[in-house]
Design an enzyme around this catalytic site. Structure first.
Site, mmCIF file in Angstrom:
data_model
loop_
_atom_site.group_PDB
_atom_site.id
_atom_site.type_symbol
_atom_site.label_atom_id
_atom_site.label_comp_id
_atom_site.label_asym_id
_atom_site.label_seq_id
_atom_site.Cartn_x
_atom_site.Cartn_y
_atom_site.Cartn_z
ATOM 1 C CE LYS A 10 -1.890 -1.006 4.041
ATOM 2 N NZ LYS A 10 -1.122 -2.495 4.376
ATOM 3 N NE ARG A 56 -4.370 -1.077 9.993
ATOM 4 C CZ ARG A 56 -3.131 -0.556 9.445
ATOM 5 N NH1 ARG A 56 -3.189 0.633 9.281
ATOM 6 N NH2 ARG A 56 -2.196 -1.589 9.356
ATOM 7 N NE ARG A 77 7.864 -2.730 5.895
ATOM 8 C CZ ARG A 77 6.802 -2.746 5.934
ATOM 9 N NH1 ARG A 77 5.900 -1.853 5.181
ATOM 10 N NH2 ARG A 77 5.893 -3.356 6.929
ATOM 11 N NE ARG A 114 6.726 -0.767 10.059
ATOM 12 C CZ ARG A 114 5.389 -0.736 9.164
ATOM 13 N NH1 ARG A 114 5.415 -0.027 7.968
ATOM 14 N NH2 ARG A 114 4.438 -1.089 9.752
ATOM 15 N NE ARG A 159 2.013 -4.985 10.915
ATOM 16 C CZ ARG A 159 2.846 -4.645 9.935
ATOM 17 N NH1 ARG A 159 4.276 -5.131 10.566
ATOM 18 N NH2 ARG A 159 3.086 -4.150 9.123
HETATM 19 P P1 AP5 Z 1 5.111 -1.702 1.831
HETATM 20 O O1 AP5 Z 1 4.630 -0.766 0.323
HETATM 21 O O2 AP5 Z 1 5.700 -0.896 2.885
HETATM 22 O O3 AP5 Z 1 3.636 -2.082 2.299
HETATM 23 P P2 AP5 Z 1 2.517 -1.780 3.030
HETATM 24 O O4 AP5 Z 1 1.297 -2.385 2.666
HETATM 25 O O5 AP5 Z 1 2.428 -0.493 3.101
HETATM 26 O O6 AP5 Z 1 2.946 -2.353 4.460
HETATM 27 P P3 AP5 Z 1 2.543 -1.668 5.919
HETATM 28 O O7 AP5 Z 1 3.452 -3.016 6.737
HETATM 29 O O8 AP5 Z 1 3.165 -0.511 6.065
HETATM 30 O O9 AP5 Z 1 1.130 -1.920 6.100
HETATM 31 P P4 AP5 Z 1 0.469 -1.708 7.583
HETATM 32 O O10 AP5 Z 1 -1.040 -1.587 7.088
HETATM 33 O O11 AP5 Z 1 0.481 -3.094 8.199
HETATM 34 O O12 AP5 Z 1 1.286 -0.678 8.330
HETATM 35 P P5 AP5 Z 1 1.171 0.599 8.982
HETATM 36 O O13 AP5 Z 1 2.332 1.299 8.810
HETATM 37 O O14 AP5 Z 1 -0.301 1.175 8.179
HETATM 38 O O15 AP5 Z 1 5.712 -2.904 1.304
HETATM 39 C C1 AP5 Z 1 6.055 -4.072 2.042
HETATM 40 C C2 AP5 Z 1 7.416 -4.475 1.452
HETATM 41 O O16 AP5 Z 1 7.252 -5.010 0.287
HETATM 42 C C3 AP5 Z 1 8.512 -3.251 1.086
HETATM 43 O O17 AP5 Z 1 9.843 -3.674 1.435
HETATM 44 C C4 AP5 Z 1 8.202 -3.038 -0.298
HETATM 45 O O18 AP5 Z 1 9.405 -2.510 -0.945
HETATM 46 C C5 AP5 Z 1 8.093 -4.354 -0.633
HETATM 47 N N1 AP5 Z 1 7.076 -4.442 -2.054
HETATM 48 C C6 AP5 Z 1 6.069 -3.510 -2.073
HETATM 49 N N2 AP5 Z 1 5.370 -3.965 -3.348
HETATM 50 C C7 AP5 Z 1 6.135 -4.815 -3.929
HETATM 51 C C8 AP5 Z 1 5.848 -5.756 -5.138
HETATM 52 N N3 AP5 Z 1 4.968 -5.485 -5.861
HETATM 53 N N4 AP5 Z 1 6.799 -6.941 -5.193
HETATM 54 C C9 AP5 Z 1 7.718 -7.057 -4.325
HETATM 55 N N5 AP5 Z 1 8.102 -6.315 -3.218
HETATM 56 C C10 AP5 Z 1 7.035 -5.203 -3.204
HETATM 57 O O19 AP5 Z 1 0.405 0.353 10.374
HETATM 58 C C11 AP5 Z 1 1.566 -0.062 11.276
HETATM 59 C C12 AP5 Z 1 0.739 0.024 12.756
HETATM 60 O O20 AP5 Z 1 0.221 1.120 13.294
HETATM 61 C C13 AP5 Z 1 -0.612 -1.008 12.666
HETATM 62 O O21 AP5 Z 1 -0.280 -2.259 13.124
HETATM 63 C C14 AP5 Z 1 -1.140 -0.220 13.767
HETATM 64 O O22 AP5 Z 1 -0.770 -0.669 15.409
HETATM 65 C C15 AP5 Z 1 -0.960 0.923 13.785
HETATM 66 N N6 AP5 Z 1 -1.960 1.676 12.924
HETATM 67 C C16 AP5 Z 1 -1.864 2.208 11.412
HETATM 68 N N7 AP5 Z 1 -2.876 2.769 11.146
HETATM 69 C C17 AP5 Z 1 -3.896 2.570 12.047
HETATM 70 C C18 AP5 Z 1 -5.244 2.504 11.805
HETATM 71 N N8 AP5 Z 1 -5.939 3.112 10.829
HETATM 72 N N9 AP5 Z 1 -6.097 2.244 13.105
HETATM 73 C C19 AP5 Z 1 -5.413 1.696 14.095
HETATM 74 N N10 AP5 Z 1 -4.146 1.317 14.314
HETATM 75 C C20 AP5 Z 1 -3.426 1.913 13.103
#
Ligand code: AP5
Length: 216
Positions: free
Chosen positions: A15, A90, A129, A162, A173
């Site tokens: 994402k 979410r 990552r 991370r 997660r």
């Molecule tokens: P990346 O693009 O970083 O993936 P992502 O989907 O953004 O992953 P996240 O882990 O950041 O998502 P998340 O939703 O769990 O975490 P968030 O930070 O929102 O890609 C991942 C890897 O794959 C990278 O190395 C990239 O280079 C590689 N890649 C990408 N595309 C690729 C492809 N096509 N092919 C190969 N490789 C590829 O949330 C973290 C925490 O914050 C949550 O657990 C929660 O505690 C809190 N939080 C955040 N938002 C909320 C909310 N709305 N409500 C409550 N808690 C929240």
């Protein structure tokens, strides 16, 4: 009228990677709830301390503080033309709050690309990552390695892994995602806003599919 796009999908599906590319391509602000929390943790704010206690376990941060944080961000001048929301909403409560706040700004959720991949892919992507300390640029040791190991290509800052990317935390997660976020897939499908995108393709192909779907 402002355009709001919600990127939906499990942890590590890509994402954030796609949101950065799309934001540049279609000239919208990028709002990442995870990045907002990580910024608060870095600045040692009270919100950051609270968020860290949930994030380290792979749990969601409570709705009320998350909604208030996103509301504050979405009301900033750079979001006037709209935004790509990455990681928010979410939960059903967050989705309802988002509709209400966007209505206040004279808009609504226009479309919801839902990027999919199976669990093994998610684990491989999160465990490889590396993120940059200064601005959160994202790399992958196998799929998108930096030119120099441990150093960000864009700003030269240190790359780190991370805390919540440990396999056991990612597994939780993913579990939390299925339990609390999956209902949004049906919610947006019923509203006719969901667009399914195969996330198990090279980054460029996922971007092409997203742009083609959004043009429709
Ligand atoms: P990346 O693009 O970083 O993936 P992502 O989907 O953004 O992953 P996240 O882990 O950041 O998502 P998340 O939703 O769990 O975490 P968030 O930070 O929102 O890609 C991942 C890897 O794959 C990278 O190395 C990239 O280079 C590689 N890649 C990408 N595309 C690729 C492809 N096509 N092919 C190969 N490789 C590829 O949330 C973290 C925490 O914050 C949550 O657990 C929660 O505690 C809190 N939080 C955040 N938002 C909320 C909310 N709305 N409500 C409550 N808690 C929240």
């Amino acid at each position: 009228m402002a355009t709001y796009i919600v990127l939906l999908g499990p942890p590590g599906v890509g994402k954030g990677t796609q949101a950065v590319i799309l934001a540049q391509a279609i000239k919208l602000a990028h709002i990442s709830s995870g990045d907002l929390f990580r910024g608060n943790i870095k600045n040692q704010t009270e919100l950051g301390k609270l968020a860290k206690s949930y994030m380290d376990k792979g749990e969601l941060v409570p709705d009320d503080v998350t909604i208030a944080m996103v509301r504050d961000r979405i009301s900033q001048p750079d979001c006037k033309g709209g935004a790509i929301l990455d990681g928010f909403p979410r939960t059903p409560k967050q989705a309802e709050s988002l509709e209400k706040m966007l209505a206040e700004f004279g808009g609504c959720v226009d479309s919801v690309p839902y990027i999919t991949a199976d669990e093994a892919v998610l684990i491989e992507r999160t465990s490889g990552r590396w993120s940059c300390r200064a601005q959160g640029h994202v790399y992958h040791q196998k799929f998108n390695p930096p030119k120099q190991a441990g150093v960000c290509d864009v700003d030269g800052s240190e790359l780190y892994q991370r805390d919540d990317d440990k396999v056991e935390t990612v597994t939780n997660r993913i579990h939390v995602y299925f339990e609390q976020t999956m209902p949004l897939v049906d919610y947006y499908r019923k509203l006719g806003k969901l667009i399914e995108i195969n996330g198990v393709q090279p980054v460029e192909q996922v971007t092409n599919d997203l742009l083609a779907a959004l043009r429709k």
